[in-house]
Design a protein around this motif. Structure first.
Motif, PDB file in Angstrom:
ATOM      1  N   ALA A  64       0.829  -1.205   0.000  1.00 13.86           N
ATOM      2  CA  ALA A  64       0.000   0.000   0.000  1.00 13.86           C
ATOM      3  C   ALA A  64       0.863   1.255   0.000  1.00 13.86           C
ATOM      4  O   ALA A  64       0.536   2.251  -0.659  1.00 13.86           O
ATOM      5  N   ALA A  65       1.972   1.212   0.721  1.00  9.08           N
ATOM      6  CA  ALA A  65       2.853   2.371   0.786  1.00  9.08           C
ATOM      7  C   ALA A  65       3.497   2.684  -0.553  1.00  9.08           C
ATOM      8  O   ALA A  65       3.856   3.837  -0.821  1.00  9.08           O
ATOM      9  N   GLN A  66       3.627   1.681  -1.411  1.00  8.42           N
ATOM     10  CA  GLN A  66       4.200   1.912  -2.739  1.00  8.42           C
ATOM     11  C   GLN A  66       3.149   2.371  -3.751  1.00  8.42           C
ATOM     12  O   GLN A  66       3.468   2.662  -4.901  1.00  8.42           O
ATOM     13  N   GLY A  67       1.894   2.418  -3.344  1.00 15.84           N
ATOM     14  CA  GLY A  67       0.827   2.866  -4.234  1.00 15.84           C
ATOM     15  C   GLY A  67      -0.008   1.747  -4.818  1.00 15.84           C
ATOM     16  O   GLY A  67      -0.934   2.004  -5.590  1.00 15.84           O
ATOM     17  N   PHE A  68       0.287   0.485  -4.452  1.00 15.58           N
ATOM     18  CA  PHE A  68      -0.512  -0.636  -4.948  1.00 15.58           C
ATOM     19  C   PHE A  68      -1.820  -0.714  -4.162  1.00 15.58           C
ATOM     20  O   PHE A  68      -1.822  -0.620  -2.933  1.00 15.58           O
ATOM     21  N   ARG A  69      -2.928  -0.911  -4.878  1.00 16.80           N
ATOM     22  CA  ARG A  69      -4.247  -0.822  -4.258  1.00 16.80           C
ATOM     23  C   ARG A  69      -5.017  -2.136  -4.274  1.00 16.80           C
ATOM     24  O   ARG A  69      -6.217  -2.170  -4.019  1.00 16.80           O
ATOM     25  N   LEU A  77      -7.983 -19.908  -0.877  1.00 14.40           N
ATOM     26  CA  LEU A  77      -8.974 -20.937  -0.530  1.00 14.40           C
ATOM     27  C   LEU A  77      -8.422 -21.926   0.485  1.00 14.40           C
ATOM     28  O   LEU A  77      -9.163 -22.457   1.321  1.00 14.40           O
ATOM     29  N   GLY A  78      -7.120 -22.177   0.436  1.00 18.30           N
ATOM     30  CA  GLY A  78      -6.516 -23.155   1.326  1.00 18.30           C
ATOM     31  C   GLY A  78      -5.989 -22.588   2.632  1.00 18.30           C
ATOM     32  O   GLY A  78      -5.475 -23.338   3.477  1.00 18.30           O
ATOM     33  N   ARG A  79      -6.095 -21.287   2.845  1.00 19.51           N
ATOM     34  CA  ARG A  79      -5.602 -20.691   4.084  1.00 19.51           C
ATOM     35  C   ARG A  79      -6.574 -20.945   5.243  1.00 19.51           C
ATOM     36  O   ARG A  79      -7.787 -21.018   5.028  1.00 19.51           O
ATOM     37  N   PRO A  80      -6.066 -21.036   6.452  1.00 20.50           N
ATOM     38  CA  PRO A  80      -6.954 -21.158   7.618  1.00 20.50           C
ATOM     39  C   PRO A  80      -7.902 -19.960   7.705  1.00 20.50           C
ATOM     40  O   PRO A  80      -7.546 -18.850   7.301  1.00 20.50           O
ATOM     41  N   VAL A  81      -9.076 -20.181   8.246  1.00 21.21           N
ATOM     42  CA  VAL A  81     -10.090 -19.135   8.315  1.00 21.21           C
ATOM     43  C   VAL A  81      -9.573 -17.905   9.053  1.00 21.21           C
ATOM     44  O   VAL A  81      -9.803 -16.763   8.632  1.00 21.21           O
ATOM     45  N   GLU A  82      -8.869 -18.104  10.162  1.00 19.17           N
ATOM     46  CA  GLU A  82      -8.372 -16.969  10.938  1.00 19.17           C
ATOM     47  C   GLU A  82      -7.377 -16.138  10.138  1.00 19.17           C
ATOM     48  O   GLU A  82      -7.332 -14.914  10.269  1.00 19.17           O
ATOM     49  N   GLU A  83      -6.587 -16.802   9.316  1.00 22.74           N
ATOM     50  CA  GLU A  83      -5.634 -16.080   8.469  1.00 22.74           C
ATOM     51  C   GLU A  83      -6.369 -15.302   7.384  1.00 22.74           C
ATOM     52  O   GLU A  83      -6.004 -14.169   7.064  1.00 22.74           O
ATOM     53  N   GLN A  84      -7.401 -15.900   6.826  1.00 19.93           N
ATOM     54  CA  GLN A  84      -8.233 -15.188   5.848  1.00 19.93           C
ATOM     55  C   GLN A  84      -8.822 -13.922   6.462  1.00 19.93           C
ATOM     56  O   GLN A  84      -8.812 -12.852   5.839  1.00 19.93           O
ATOM     57  N   LYS A  85      -9.326 -14.028   7.670  1.00 16.94           N
ATOM     58  CA  LYS A  85      -9.923 -12.875   8.348  1.00 16.94           C
ATOM     59  C   LYS A  85      -8.871 -11.802   8.627  1.00 16.94           C
ATOM     60  O   LYS A  85      -9.148 -10.601   8.500  1.00 16.94           O
ATOM     61  N   LYS A  86      -7.693 -12.224   8.996  1.00 18.00           N
ATOM     62  CA  LYS A  86      -6.599 -11.296   9.275  1.00 18.00           C
ATOM     63  C   LYS A  86      -6.221 -10.508   8.028  1.00 18.00           C
ATOM     64  O   LYS A  86      -6.033  -9.289   8.065  1.00 18.00           O
ATOM     65  N   ILE A  87      -6.140 -11.202   6.897  1.00 19.95           N
ATOM     66  CA  ILE A  87      -5.826 -10.547   5.623  1.00 19.95           C
ATOM     67  C   ILE A  87      -6.943  -9.584   5.243  1.00 19.95           C
ATOM     68  O   ILE A  87      -6.698  -8.452   4.827  1.00 19.95           O
ATOM     69  N   ALA A  88      -8.181 -10.042   5.394  1.00 17.43           N
ATOM     70  CA  ALA A  88      -9.335  -9.203   5.038  1.00 17.43           C
ATOM     71  C   ALA A  88      -9.363  -7.924   5.866  1.00 17.43           C
ATOM     72  O   ALA A  88      -9.651  -6.837   5.340  1.00 17.43           O
ATOM     73  N   ARG A  93      -8.492  -2.004   6.135  1.00 13.65           N
ATOM     74  CA  ARG A  93      -7.805  -0.866   6.761  1.00 13.65           C
ATOM     75  C   ARG A  93      -7.007  -0.065   5.734  1.00 13.65           C
ATOM     76  O   ARG A  93      -6.976   1.174   5.772  1.00 13.65           O
ATOM     77  N   LEU A  94      -6.380  -0.760   4.803  1.00 16.93           N
ATOM     78  CA  LEU A  94      -5.530  -0.112   3.806  1.00 16.93           C
ATOM     79  C   LEU A  94      -6.313   0.324   2.570  1.00 16.93           C
ATOM     80  O   LEU A  94      -5.731   0.904   1.654  1.00 16.93           O
ATOM     81  N   GLN A  95      -7.613   0.041   2.544  1.00 18.23           N
ATOM     82  CA  GLN A  95      -8.474   0.359   1.401  1.00 18.23           C
ATOM     83  C   GLN A  95      -7.939  -0.293   0.120  1.00 18.23           C
ATOM     84  O   GLN A  95      -7.910   0.330  -0.937  1.00 18.23           O
ATOM     85  N   MET A  96      -7.543  -1.552   0.259  1.00 17.34           N
ATOM     86  CA  MET A  96      -7.066  -2.345  -0.873  1.00 17.34           C
ATOM     87  C   MET A  96      -8.149  -3.343  -1.282  1.00 17.34           C
ATOM     88  O   MET A  96      -8.957  -3.778  -0.461  1.00 17.34           O
ATOM     89  N   ASN A 139     -13.895 -10.473   1.011  1.00 21.95           N
ATOM     90  CA  ASN A 139     -14.447  -9.438   0.123  1.00 21.95           C
ATOM     91  C   ASN A 139     -13.857  -9.531  -1.283  1.00 21.95           C
ATOM     92  O   ASN A 139     -13.472  -8.521  -1.886  1.00 21.95           O
ATOM     93  N   ALA A 140     -13.793 -10.746  -1.810  1.00 20.96           N
ATOM     94  CA  ALA A 140     -13.308 -10.974  -3.175  1.00 20.96           C
ATOM     95  C   ALA A 140     -14.480 -11.005  -4.140  1.00 20.96           C
ATOM     96  O   ALA A 140     -15.611 -11.318  -3.758  1.00 20.96           O
ATOM     97  N   LYS A 141     -14.210 -10.683  -5.402  1.00 16.77           N
ATOM     98  CA  LYS A 141     -15.243 -10.689  -6.435  1.00 16.77           C
ATOM     99  C   LYS A 141     -14.938 -11.659  -7.569  1.00 16.77           C
ATOM    100  O   LYS A 141     -15.825 -12.027  -8.331  1.00 16.77           O
ATOM    101  N   TRP A 142     -13.657 -12.044  -7.709  1.00 11.27           N
ATOM    102  CA  TRP A 142     -13.249 -12.865  -8.851  1.00 11.27           C
ATOM    103  C   TRP A 142     -12.509 -14.107  -8.369  1.00 11.27           C
ATOM    104  O   TRP A 142     -11.704 -14.054  -7.454  1.00 11.27           O
ATOM    105  N   MET A 143     -12.781 -15.240  -9.032  1.00 14.51           N
ATOM    106  CA  MET A 143     -12.113 -16.489  -8.734  1.00 14.51           C
ATOM    107  C   MET A 143     -11.642 -17.126 -10.041  1.00 14.51           C
ATOM    108  O   MET A 143     -12.404 -17.221 -10.996  1.00 14.51           O
ATOM    109  N   THR A 144     -10.391 -17.569 -10.067  1.00 12.66           N
ATOM    110  CA  THR A 144      -9.824 -18.185 -11.268  1.00 12.66           C
ATOM    111  C   THR A 144     -10.284 -19.630 -11.408  1.00 12.66           C
ATOM    112  O   THR A 144     -10.229 -20.409 -10.452  1.00 12.66           O
TER     113      THR A 144
END
Length: 305
Positions: A64-69, A77-88, A93-96, A139-144
């Motif tokens: 985010a600090a470099q300007g990536f949004r 899909l394979g990450r633990p639920v708590e890790e998914q929540k942490k990333i989300a 917070r970073l509006q990414m 809060n994803a919209k696209w899945m490969t």
């Protein structure tokens, strides 16, 4: 200068002298590139870990600090639920924006949607349902989605029909939630069923759902068919997501033969507001390689509409 911008710049200037390492680079980039890039480029985890360390949230802070949004994470899909929540939580917070993750139910269905066998179709449908849960969580919209390998004991038309029917079932799951599976034609092996943009276009038209579109990966399409901009133009109304990597090597723009400044200019001229995923490696190792990657994007992104 507007008062809010003046206060922000003064505040940043007063603290930069006390920062070191990753924090200093982040603050400098926030000052110089507060508005980010013309297009919404999405790095992936590990791309900047020499600057930010292995902690995923720290890596997001650095992006985010470099300007990536945006962020891509194929393995979400394979990450633990708590890790998914942490990333989300960090993304919010970073509006990414969360980019694609892979609808991966294991090698069985991934290599077998072309066969039309019920057992593989059922596995695919169940994985789509799991993907809806994860998409809502992060809060994803696209899945490969990758249909799998060419089945040599079946005619091409039969395989195409099997894939279309499977994708219709997937679209029925995603559409009520406003989610989109994006089909990715690949160049990794000639045995893959989905390899060309026009083929992907035909499949999407046959499925006939806003939840089934094309993921156009510039790297793969340069290898498989070339003629990038004209082919993107022909398929544009079915393209919902874009990825990239230079060729040869699958590294950042400027390390291969693709004129990414022209490609990015075309994408911007179409009014594309979606994500452009950085689906590639770093050309050089270490901190210097990460700096070179950021510089490459800044240079390729310097175009006029």
């Amino acid at each position: 200068m507007k008062r809010r911008k003046f206060i922000r710049n003064v505040s940043l200037g007063s603290i930069i002298s006390g920062l070191t390492g990753f924090e200093l680079i982040a603050a400098e980039n926030n000052t110089k590139h507060a508005d980010g890039f013309n297009l919404n480029y999405a790095p992936h985890f590990g791309m900047f870990q020499n600057h930010a360390g292995k902690d995923l949230v720290s890596q997001l802070d650095f992006m985010a600090a470099q300007g990536f949004r945006a962020l891509e994470d194929n393995g979400m899909l394979g990450r633990p639920v708590e890790e998914q929540k942490k990333i989300a939580k960090a993304l919010e917070r970073l509006q990414m924006t969360m980019g694609v993750f892979v609808v991966d139910g294991g090698d069985n269905w991934k290599t077998s949607l072309t066969t039309g066998k019920e057992e593989f179709l059922e596995n695919f449908i169940n994985t789509c349902k799991r993907s809806v849960e994860v998409a809502k969580r992060v809060n994803a919209k696209w899945m490969t989605v990758v249909p799998g390998f060419y089945e040599r004991n079946l005619p091409l038309g039969i395989q195409t029909g099997n894939v279309i029917e499977a994708l219709k079932r997937g679209a029925d799951i995603f559409e009520p939630h406003g989610l989109t599976m994006v089909l990715e034609p690949l160049s990794d092996t000639p045995e893959l069923f989905l390899r060309y943009s026009d083929q992907s276009y035909a499949v999407c038209k046959a499925v006939g759902s806003p939840s089934c579109k094309i993921l156009y990966d510039v790297y793969h399409m340069q290898r498989n068919e070339g003629n990038l901009i004209p082919n993107m133009e022909k398929c544009w109304d079915e393209i919902a997501y874009i990825q990239l990597g230079d060729n040869p090597g699958r590294k950042e723009p400027g390390t291969g033969e693709i004129n990414y400044k022209n490609v990015f200019k075309f994408i911007a001229s179409k009014g594309f507001e979606g994500i452009v995923g950085m689906e590639h490696g770093n050309a050089s190792p270490g901190i210097d390689g990460e700096k070179a990657l950021i510089k490459a994007y800044k240079e390729a992104d310097q175009f006029k509409n």
